[in-house]
Enzyme design. Structure first.
Site, PDB file in Angstrom:
ATOM      1  N   HIS A 205     -13.394  -0.933 -42.072  1.00 19.49           N
ATOM      2  CA  HIS A 205     -13.209  -0.865 -43.299  1.00 19.49           C
ATOM      3  C   HIS A 205     -12.175   0.140 -43.738  1.00 19.49           C
ATOM      4  CE1 HIS A 205     -13.449  -0.720 -47.834  1.00 19.49           C
ATOM      5  NE2 HIS A 205     -14.026  -2.132 -47.774  1.00 19.49           N
ATOM      6  N   ASP A 358     -17.000  -1.857 -52.269  1.00 20.27           N
ATOM      7  CA  ASP A 358     -15.721  -3.053 -51.847  1.00 20.27           C
ATOM      8  C   ASP A 358     -16.809  -3.865 -50.861  1.00 20.27           C
ATOM      9  OD1 ASP A 358     -13.138  -3.814 -51.917  1.00 20.27           O
ATOM     10  OD2 ASP A 358     -13.325  -3.473 -49.996  1.00 20.27           O
TER      11      ASP A 358
END
Ligand code: FES
Length: 398
Positions: A205, A358
């Site tokens: 990520h 997120d």
């Protein structure tokens, strides 16, 4: 130089040679305690899976006991007898290590902090799936996964996201937690009306990479200008037995992927290396070990280092004792290191909270409750429970 919990196995060399010990970590707790925040009627529950750690010295024995009897983590002969013996024998030494870092593991404190900040952000950014509530589900320490699953049922959430807090997947860690959830529900009815889904890995990520890069920059600026560019960034992750690697466990290459993402973020500004800590026992594990790699670099004339925990999102005994005390203090003095710093774990770094947010927000709004990778076993997996767990989750997360 070895991590205390992993020394669990040093109880007998001949014994160790006969057994395959996987990832023997710390130890835990018994008193059922569930860490959540006060949310009246949560719509979405975020179940934060992790290994956990003893919050006090009194919890060390039970923590060790759970680890030593977890066959996903460690395989021993007559494990139900030998595991408890090892746990008992190792308890005093491991308690001493926890004494040296303040009396207990801070992993629950950090996980709760992350959960609170995550849910605040989700309530703000995704009101349609809120209110959100985090639930801590530790494998070996309180709050135990089983107690947390009970609470989720009582709360009556509509949606449950099982969110691994290990960015990189290993069958010995994340896999063990999922096996435990399957085992828990095998003899119980599932709570009615809950939509389940899984975030099982997130090694690359971008906001995780930015977080770690920022932690490194914070330490890099403390070095004198004349050596700054030569500081070796040593990414240190928990090692894994080669037996597990050769079964096809994805952990080593997922950790490598995180390292590359971080270095990309740093523009490959410094020399770097991936090293492995906390090996235990005589069987072959991933190498080079963190301590031996430090010695090797010093022999080559390198004298300045930053150690970076790359597979732990919170401070705990591997960072606070093994990296800080055993390597950055004791070993560094012994081998003549000029300067060594340790980058902090992500903890509550704002970018890391953004990463968690997120991940969950994207997951809540996409159409993939479970990943194809999760549903696939290691090519040489011989653990029947893995197959049962994956088949069960495939049906659960539709
Ligand atoms: Fe990896 Fe079973 S050991 S899926």
């Amino acid at each position: 130089m070895k991590c205390p919990r992993f020394h669990v196995l040093s109880i007998g060399k001949q014994f160790m040679q006969m057994h395959n010990i996987i990832w023997p970590r710390f130890l835990s707790v018994l008193a059922p305690k569930v860490a959540t925040q006060d949310v009246k009627k949560p719509k979405t529950g975020i179940i934060m899976l992790n290994m956990g750690g003893p919050a006090t010295k009194d919890e060390v024995h039970n923590y060790l006991l759970r680890i030593m009897t977890d066959t996903d983590m460690i395989q021993l002969p007559v494990q139900s007898t030998l595991g408890p013996l090892i746990a008992k024998r190792r308890t005093p030494e491991v308690q001493k290590k926890y004494d040296e870092i303040g009396g207990g593991s801070p992993i629950l404190k950090w996980t709760e902090r992350q959960g609170e900040l995550l849910c605040q952000k989700l309530d703000e950014l995704s009101p349609e799936t809120g209110p959100h509530k985090y639930y801590v589900a530790f494998r070996y320490a309180s709050p135990l996964t089983e107690d947390t699953l009970d609470l989720i049922e009582k709360d009556g959430v509509e949606r449950a996201v099982i969110f691994s807090q290990y960015p990189q997947y290993s069958c010995a860690t994340t896999g063990s937690s999922f096996n435990a959830i399957y085992k828990y529900y095998r003899s119980r009815k599932l709570p009615a009306g809950v939509k389940w889904s899984i975030i099982d890995r997130w090694a690359t990520h971008p906001l995780l990479a930015k977080t770690v890069a920022d932690r490194i920059r914070t330490e890099l600026i403390k070095f004198p200008d004349e050596v700054k560019n030569d500081v070796i960034i040593m990414f240190s992750a928990h090692s894994l037995p080669l037996k597990a690697v050769n079964r096809g466990d994805s952990y080593p290459w997922e950790v490598g992927a995180t390292v590359q993402a971080v270095m990309e973020e740093l523009g490959y500004s410094n020399p770097y290396s991936l090293v492995w800590q906390s090996k235990v026992g005589p069987l072959p594990w991933l190498q080079p070990s963190t301590d031996e790699a430090l010695k090797g670099f010093v022999k080559q004339g390198k004298k300045n280092f930053i150690l970076v925990p790359i597979a732990f999102v919170n401070e705990h005994i591997e960072t606070l004792h093994e990296l800080d005390i055993e390597y950055c203090n004791d070993l560094a003095k012994e081998i003549g290191v000029e300067m060594i710093r340790r980058a902090a774990a992500p903890n509550d770094h704002p970018l890391f909270i953004d990463a968690l947010t997120d991940l969950v927000k994207t997951h809540l709004h996409n159409n993939q409750p479970i990943s194809p990778k999760f549903l696939t076993r290691c090519p040489h997996c011989t653990n029947a429970r893995c197959q049962q767990t994956k088949s069960w989750f495939a049906k659960l997360c539709i």
